[in-house]
Design a protein around this motif. Structure first.
Motif, PDB file in Angstrom:
ATOM      1  N   MET A 184     115.269  40.097  86.658  1.00 13.88           N
ATOM      2  CA  MET A 184     115.452  40.076  85.203  1.00 13.88           C
ATOM      3  C   MET A 184     114.155  40.235  84.424  1.00 13.88           C
ATOM      4  SD  MET A 184     118.629  39.794  84.560  1.00 13.88           S
ATOM      5  CE  MET A 184     120.204  39.143  85.070  1.00 13.88           C
ATOM      6  N   ARG A 185     113.397  41.261  84.754  1.00 17.60           N
ATOM      7  CA  ARG A 185     112.193  41.524  83.954  1.00 17.60           C
ATOM      8  C   ARG A 185     112.439  42.785  83.134  1.00 17.60           C
ATOM      9  NH1 ARG A 185     107.482  38.521  85.022  1.00 17.60           N
ATOM     10  NH2 ARG A 185     107.774  37.900  87.184  1.00 17.60           N
TER      11      ARG A 185
ATOM     12  N   LEU B 230     119.504  37.957  91.429  1.00 18.90           N
ATOM     13  CA  LEU B 230     119.576  38.593  90.106  1.00 18.90           C
ATOM     14  C   LEU B 230     119.178  40.057  90.209  1.00 18.90           C
ATOM     15  CD1 LEU B 230     117.764  35.950  87.856  1.00 18.90           C
ATOM     16  CD2 LEU B 230     120.217  36.414  87.936  1.00 18.90           C
TER      17      LEU B 230
ATOM     18  N   GLN C 127     116.421  44.054  86.550  1.00 21.78           N
ATOM     19  CA  GLN C 127     116.302  44.154  85.084  1.00 21.78           C
ATOM     20  C   GLN C 127     117.603  43.716  84.426  1.00 21.78           C
ATOM     21  OE1 GLN C 127     115.003  48.391  84.783  1.00 21.78           O
ATOM     22  NE2 GLN C 127     113.360  47.512  83.554  1.00 21.78           N
ATOM     23  N   LEU C 128     117.504  43.272  83.182  1.00 18.19           N
ATOM     24  CA  LEU C 128     118.697  42.904  82.419  1.00 18.19           C
ATOM     25  C   LEU C 128     119.555  44.130  82.164  1.00 18.19           C
ATOM     26  CD1 LEU C 128     116.954  40.774  79.703  1.00 18.19           C
ATOM     27  CD2 LEU C 128     118.943  39.985  80.971  1.00 18.19           C
ATOM     28  N   ASP C 129     120.853  43.969  82.325  1.00 18.07           N
ATOM     29  CA  ASP C 129     121.771  45.032  81.930  1.00 18.07           C
ATOM     30  C   ASP C 129     121.839  45.017  80.398  1.00 18.07           C
ATOM     31  OD1 ASP C 129     124.076  46.601  81.331  1.00 18.07           O
ATOM     32  OD2 ASP C 129     124.823  46.234  83.350  1.00 18.07           O
TER      33      ASP C 129
ATOM     34  N   VAL D 106     113.075  34.743  77.717  1.00 14.67           N
ATOM     35  CA  VAL D 106     113.395  34.867  79.150  1.00 14.67           C
ATOM     36  C   VAL D 106     112.169  34.474  79.981  1.00 14.67           C
ATOM     37  CG1 VAL D 106     113.984  36.508  80.992  1.00 14.67           C
ATOM     38  CG2 VAL D 106     115.193  36.610  78.794  1.00 14.67           C
TER      39      VAL D 106
ATOM     40  N   ARG E  31     111.741  31.591  82.715  1.00 13.49           N
ATOM     41  CA  ARG E  31     111.250  31.866  84.071  1.00 13.49           C
ATOM     42  C   ARG E  31     110.157  30.861  84.463  1.00 13.49           C
ATOM     43  NH1 ARG E  31     111.329  36.836  86.361  1.00 13.49           N
ATOM     44  NH2 ARG E  31     111.328  37.826  84.314  1.00 13.49           N
TER      45      ARG E  31
ATOM     46  N   GLY F  26     118.981  33.595  85.034  1.00 12.50           N
ATOM     47  CA  GLY F  26     118.335  34.788  84.497  1.00 12.50           C
ATOM     48  C   GLY F  26     117.926  34.668  83.041  1.00 12.50           C
TER      49      GLY F  26
END
Ligand code: SF4
Length: 377
Positions: free
Chosen positions: A11-12, A254, A257-259, A318, A322, A332
């Motif tokens: 999730m970067r 995860l 990357q974020l969707d 985010v 983290r 995430g």
């Protein structure tokens, strides 16, 4: 189990290609549920066909390269009518999968034919047995339950598989078994359970005693394990994470990357990451949109979405999650809308939503595991 001390690389940043888009064919809903977050649900603002054509121009390319879905969401998407929904579906190629999230009250044989013809997967919103649906009411304030189950009966009569989505307003011991048994009888093959969220125009408090929420999830795991015929979204995800922690591969759970999960509003505006933000404006953040598909291709809008000011602030949040939260590898970083509606900004960390639906969910799975350990273990 929250894999303390491990660093998480998932999730970067935000991906530029989504796995699905959410489309709003109309803002209108024929119900008026007490916990609804939608600001325009009494107005029938329909999506013009050129908006669907513009989205399809990007979606058809993505679908040709891999699995890709459109989720028709509202308002109540069936309130747009079959003819208009068919016109909105027409520009999408055969590789695009279609899903609809509906309150089920309008489903009849003609709609079942429509779903079959368009290979549309149906998910119905129902909160459990009749007495658990007190918040789901018509515009006249009457209970909607009988109309919901009539729609579900039509799906069953026609042999159409369906998912269910339940909102739980007051999680407490004793409720989860009742709910799970109800959904076994209802006949859904997938179930999502959402603890009610404070967002949009729903300002009801969502703080609950921690022990009640943890016990709710633990009991749901136990009910599911006794008869795991239904895919239980939250529980299966938690167990997958727990297994990954034990295998030492928690950082692989995860996506990298974020969707972006673009929501396409009725007017073509694109809001990324949180459908619940669509239709709202804020003096500081404007209307939250990253562009409009009637002015720029969706692919181009998503390529620049990370530059939308509130998205940058959310990505800071985010990173804060983290570095501070032991549940990050599972969560995430939580949803943008929950931060905004609970904290008033995007770069905070813990919310009531993440306590209810991430932290206590994982603790509930652990509680269940502890209670069912074999003596030899
Ligand atoms: S949103 Fe909540 S549970 Fe998720 S990583 Fe952030 S603080 Fe942790």
């Amino acid at each position: 189990m929250a894999a303390r001390g491990q660093s998480f690389n998932g999730m970067r940043g935000v991906a530029t290609v989504p796995s699905y888009v959410v489309m709003q064919p109309t803002t209108l809903c024929n119900l008026d549920c007490a916990y609804c977050y939608l600001p325009l649900r009494a107005a029938d603002r329909r999506m013009p066909v050129p908006v669907a054509e513009a989205v399809a121009a990007s979606a058809n390319v993505w679908a040709a390269a891999g699995r890709f879905s459109v989720v028709w969401h509202g308002g109540e998407p069936l309130a747009a009518g079959r003819d208009h929904l068919a016109a909105l579906l027409a520009p999408f190629g055969p590789e695009v999968e279609h899903h609809v999230q509906t309150n089920a009250t309008l489903i009849d044989d003609a709609w079942c034919d429509f779903f079959a013809e368009h290979r549309m997967r149906v998910s119905v919103s129902v909160d459990g047995p009749r007495e658990r649906n007190g918040d789901r009411v018509t515009r006249g304030g009457r209970p909607a339950y009988d109309r919901i189950v009539r729609g579900v009966a039509a799906l069953r009569r026609r042999g159409l598989p369906f998912s269910a989505l339940a909102v739980v307003s007051r999680p407490a011991p004793g409720l989860a078994t009742e709910l799970y048994d109800y959904f076994l009888d209802l006949g859904c093959d997938v179930l999502g359970v959402n603890i009610e969220e404070t967002e949009g125009v729903n300002t009801r408090d969502n703080a609950h005693p921690p022990a009640d929420v943890t016990a709710f999830w633990a009991e749901l795991v136990a009910a599911w394990r006794r008869d795991p015929r239904i895919h239980l979204r939250e529980v299966e995800w938690s167990l997958r994470y727990a297994a990954a922690v034990l295998d030492g591969v928690a950082d692989d759970v995860l996506p990298r990357q974020l969707d972006p999960i673009p929501t396409i509003g009725h007017d073509g505006s694109v809001t990324v990451l949180s459908p619940e933000l669509a239709g709202f404006t804020d003096p500081r953040y404007g209307d939250f949109s990253s562009g409009n598909v009637l002015e720029s291709p969706l692919a181009e809008i998503l390529a620049g979405a990370a530059g939308t000011p509130w998205v940058g602030e959310y990505l800071d949040g985010v990173e804060a999650c983290r570095s501070r939260c032991p549940y990050f590898g599972f969560c995430g970083g939580g949803h943008a809308a929950n931060r905004y509606f609970e904290l008033g900004r995007f770069d905070g960390t813990e919310t009531e939503h993440c306590r209810n639906s991430k932290i206590r969910l994982l603790e509930g799975v652990l509680e269940h595991a502890r209670d069912h350990q074999s003596p030899a273990a």
